[in-house]
Motif scaffolding. Structure first.
Motif, PDB file in Angstrom:
ATOM      1  N   ARG A  43     -11.522  -8.157  -5.215  1.00  0.00           N
ATOM      2  CA  ARG A  43     -10.089  -8.011  -4.903  1.00  0.00           C
ATOM      3  C   ARG A  43      -9.471  -9.390  -4.635  1.00  0.00           C
ATOM      4  O   ARG A  43      -8.350  -9.669  -5.067  1.00  0.00           O
ATOM      5  CB  ARG A  43      -9.883  -7.054  -3.716  1.00  0.00           C
ATOM      6  CG  ARG A  43      -8.421  -6.690  -3.509  1.00  0.00           C
ATOM      7  CD  ARG A  43      -8.235  -5.267  -2.993  1.00  0.00           C
ATOM      8  NE  ARG A  43      -8.883  -5.070  -1.709  1.00  0.00           N
ATOM      9  CZ  ARG A  43      -8.293  -5.321  -0.547  1.00  0.00           C
ATOM     10  NH1 ARG A  43      -7.060  -5.780  -0.503  1.00  0.00           N
ATOM     11  NH2 ARG A  43      -8.928  -5.109   0.575  1.00  0.00           N
ATOM     12  N   ARG A  73     -14.653  -4.967   8.187  1.00  0.00           N
ATOM     13  CA  ARG A  73     -13.895  -3.869   7.567  1.00  0.00           C
ATOM     14  C   ARG A  73     -14.674  -2.555   7.680  1.00  0.00           C
ATOM     15  O   ARG A  73     -14.117  -1.511   7.978  1.00  0.00           O
ATOM     16  CB  ARG A  73     -13.611  -4.266   6.118  1.00  0.00           C
ATOM     17  CG  ARG A  73     -12.918  -3.319   5.290  1.00  0.00           C
ATOM     18  CD  ARG A  73     -11.429  -3.258   5.150  1.00  0.00           C
ATOM     19  NE  ARG A  73     -10.462  -3.986   5.878  1.00  0.00           N
ATOM     20  CZ  ARG A  73      -9.316  -4.408   5.360  1.00  0.00           C
ATOM     21  NH1 ARG A  73      -9.052  -4.219   4.118  1.00  0.00           N
ATOM     22  NH2 ARG A  73      -8.427  -5.015   6.101  1.00  0.00           N
ATOM     23  N   ASP A 118      -6.231 -10.916  -6.531  1.00  0.00           N
ATOM     24  CA  ASP A 118      -5.051 -11.306  -5.740  1.00  0.00           C
ATOM     25  C   ASP A 118      -4.828 -12.812  -5.727  1.00  0.00           C
ATOM     26  O   ASP A 118      -3.906 -13.297  -5.078  1.00  0.00           O
ATOM     27  CB  ASP A 118      -5.219 -10.864  -4.272  1.00  0.00           C
ATOM     28  CG  ASP A 118      -5.103  -9.359  -4.119  1.00  0.00           C
ATOM     29  OD1 ASP A 118      -4.510  -8.719  -5.006  1.00  0.00           O
ATOM     30  OD2 ASP A 118      -5.605  -8.838  -3.109  1.00  0.00           O
ATOM     31  N   ARG A 146       7.416  -7.056  -6.044  1.00  0.00           N
ATOM     32  CA  ARG A 146       7.289  -8.123  -5.039  1.00  0.00           C
ATOM     33  C   ARG A 146       8.676  -8.434  -4.449  1.00  0.00           C
ATOM     34  O   ARG A 146       8.816  -8.593  -3.246  1.00  0.00           O
ATOM     35  CB  ARG A 146       6.655  -9.396  -5.616  1.00  0.00           C
ATOM     36  CG  ARG A 146       5.243  -9.218  -6.120  1.00  0.00           C
ATOM     37  CD  ARG A 146       4.498 -10.536  -6.271  1.00  0.00           C
ATOM     38  NE  ARG A 146       4.097 -11.088  -4.983  1.00  0.00           N
ATOM     39  CZ  ARG A 146       3.066 -10.676  -4.255  1.00  0.00           C
ATOM     40  NH1 ARG A 146       2.296  -9.712  -4.687  1.00  0.00           N
ATOM     41  NH2 ARG A 146       2.797 -11.221  -3.091  1.00  0.00           N
ATOM     42  N   ARG A 202       0.841  -1.207   0.000  1.00  0.00           N
ATOM     43  CA  ARG A 202       0.000   0.000   0.000  1.00  0.00           C
ATOM     44  C   ARG A 202       0.881   1.264   0.000  1.00  0.00           C
ATOM     45  O   ARG A 202       0.566   2.249  -0.671  1.00  0.00           O
ATOM     46  CB  ARG A 202      -0.928  -0.004   1.221  1.00  0.00           C
ATOM     47  CG  ARG A 202      -2.080  -0.991   1.096  1.00  0.00           C
ATOM     48  CD  ARG A 202      -2.903  -1.074   2.367  1.00  0.00           C
ATOM     49  NE  ARG A 202      -3.982  -2.040   2.248  1.00  0.00           N
ATOM     50  CZ  ARG A 202      -5.191  -1.762   1.770  1.00  0.00           C
ATOM     51  NH1 ARG A 202      -5.488  -0.524   1.397  1.00  0.00           N
ATOM     52  NH2 ARG A 202      -6.112  -2.708   1.675  1.00  0.00           N
TER      53      ARG A 202
HETATM   54  O1  CDP Z   1      -5.872  -6.003   4.677  1.00  0.00           O
HETATM   55  P1  CDP Z   1      -6.230  -6.270   3.265  1.00  0.00           P
HETATM   56  O2  CDP Z   1      -6.490  -7.673   3.025  1.00  0.00           O
HETATM   57  O3  CDP Z   1      -7.197  -5.305   2.696  1.00  0.00           O
HETATM   58  O4  CDP Z   1      -5.010  -6.038   2.354  1.00  0.00           O
HETATM   59  P2  CDP Z   1      -3.529  -5.805   2.732  1.00  0.00           P
HETATM   60  O5  CDP Z   1      -2.984  -6.938   3.539  1.00  0.00           O
HETATM   61  O6  CDP Z   1      -3.363  -4.423   3.230  1.00  0.00           O
HETATM   62  O7  CDP Z   1      -2.881  -5.929   1.272  1.00  0.00           O
HETATM   63  C1  CDP Z   1      -3.199  -5.000   0.258  1.00  0.00           C
HETATM   64  C2  CDP Z   1      -2.897  -5.625  -1.088  1.00  0.00           C
HETATM   65  O8  CDP Z   1      -1.499  -5.939  -1.187  1.00  0.00           O
HETATM   66  C3  CDP Z   1      -3.610  -6.932  -1.391  1.00  0.00           C
HETATM   67  O9  CDP Z   1      -4.869  -6.686  -1.986  1.00  0.00           O
HETATM   68  C4  CDP Z   1      -2.648  -7.622  -2.332  1.00  0.00           C
HETATM   69  O10 CDP Z   1      -2.845  -7.170  -3.662  1.00  0.00           O
HETATM   70  C5  CDP Z   1      -1.291  -7.130  -1.915  1.00  0.00           C
HETATM   71  N1  CDP Z   1      -0.495  -8.056  -1.104  1.00  0.00           N
HETATM   72  C6  CDP Z   1       0.212  -9.046  -1.752  1.00  0.00           C
HETATM   73  O11 CDP Z   1       0.096  -9.211  -2.965  1.00  0.00           O
HETATM   74  N2  CDP Z   1       1.073  -9.842  -1.058  1.00  0.00           N
HETATM   75  C7  CDP Z   1       1.229  -9.678   0.262  1.00  0.00           C
HETATM   76  N3  CDP Z   1       2.106 -10.459   0.910  1.00  0.00           N
HETATM   77  C8  CDP Z   1       0.484  -8.701   0.949  1.00  0.00           C
HETATM   78  C9  CDP Z   1      -0.384  -7.903   0.245  1.00  0.00           C
END
Ligand code: CDP
Length: 234
Positions: A191, A167, A195, A119, A50
């Motif tokens: 989402r 949320r 993902d 990444r 983010r």
């Molecule tokens: O808390 P929430 O699930 O909304 O999302 P977050 O953990 O803040 O992660 C935001 C975005 O980052 C996710 O929608 C994924 O696209 C990406 N993400 C990822 O690809 N790999 C990770 N290890 C963590 C997050």
């Protein structure tokens, strides 16, 4: 015949508790609490994705225009600030918690998270944070791509309606209406689909369905699993 040299003692690596799961499954708040209970530090890999997205937005508001090189260049201002119980992302010196959860960042973050070199960049920052201190890390691929040898691996899931409700409760600080929950459920499952390729469950991860658990209950389970792993690896 000379005796074989005794193997060099294996350097003890700091313990890693890896918590993965889909959007809004409660990973970050749970990981933060678990880290406090254990005296570890929390690293939120999603917050790093983010933060990189917020930095890219600050340079160019239209995400359709971004190349991977642009996003990596923007990432140069993002760093993890070590605190007592966590590593917090910063853009330069600015704390950015509220901005990270905003709609603009949420809409563009999955695009950024698809970029392989981004990444790698995020994974390197998370591994650096974990190198000198025991950590609780949370994300999508912590127990697979980033810390395949983590001692404790958890995969958190929950019913999409419940995730959406939690949320919104967090966002609005009041009970959301069914219409609001329905709209958020739709956004969450979309989402999740975006993902999907980076959300991986390690076969040995302990699956915890939090739909009918309180946060305290899920924290207790993870803390118990971590304490047991710590006893076993002594
Ligand atoms: O808390 P929430 O699930 O909304 O999302 P977050 O953990 O803040 O992660 C935001 C975005 O980052 C996710 O929608 C994924 O696209 C990406 N993400 C990822 O690809 N790999 C990770 N290890 C963590 C997050």
């Amino acid at each position: 015949m000379p005796l074989p040299k005794p193997a060099a003692p294996e350097r003890r690596r700091p313990l890693v508790v890896a918590i993965d799961g889909p959007a809004a499954s409660g990973k970050s708040s749970t990981a933060k609490w678990v880290a406090k209970e254990l005296g570890f530090r929390h690293v939120d890999s999603g917050a790093l994705y983010r933060a990189v997205t917020a930095a890219a937005l600050a340079r160019q508001a239209d995400s359709q225009e971004w190349s991977e090189d642009d996003v990596l260049a923007a990432a140069a201002v993002v760093r993890l600030e070590p605190g007592e119980t966590s590593f917090e992302p910063r853009l330069g010196d600015a704390a950015i918690d509220d901005e990270l959860r905003g709609a603009a960042v949420t809409a563009a973050v999955s695009l950024v998270a698809k970029m392989p070199r981004v990444r790698e960049w995020v994974n390197a920052r998370v591994r650096e944070a974990a190198a000198g201190h025991p950590v609780v890390v949370d994300g999508r691929d912590m127990g697979t791509a980033v810390f395949p040898r983590a001692r404790v691996k958890i995969f958190l899931v929950a019913d999409p309606w419940e995730r959406a409700k939690r949320r919104l409760l967090q966002r609005f600080e009041r009970l959301p209406t069914d219409e609001e929950i329905a709209e958020e459920t739709d956004a969450l499952v979309r989402r999740d689909a975006k993902d999907e390729s980076q959300t991986q469950r390690a076969p040995e991860a302990v699956l915890i369905d939090t739909t009918y658990l309180t946060q305290e209950q899920q924290v207790e389970r993870i803390v118990a699993l971590a304490r047991s792993a710590m006893r076993l690896s002594r």
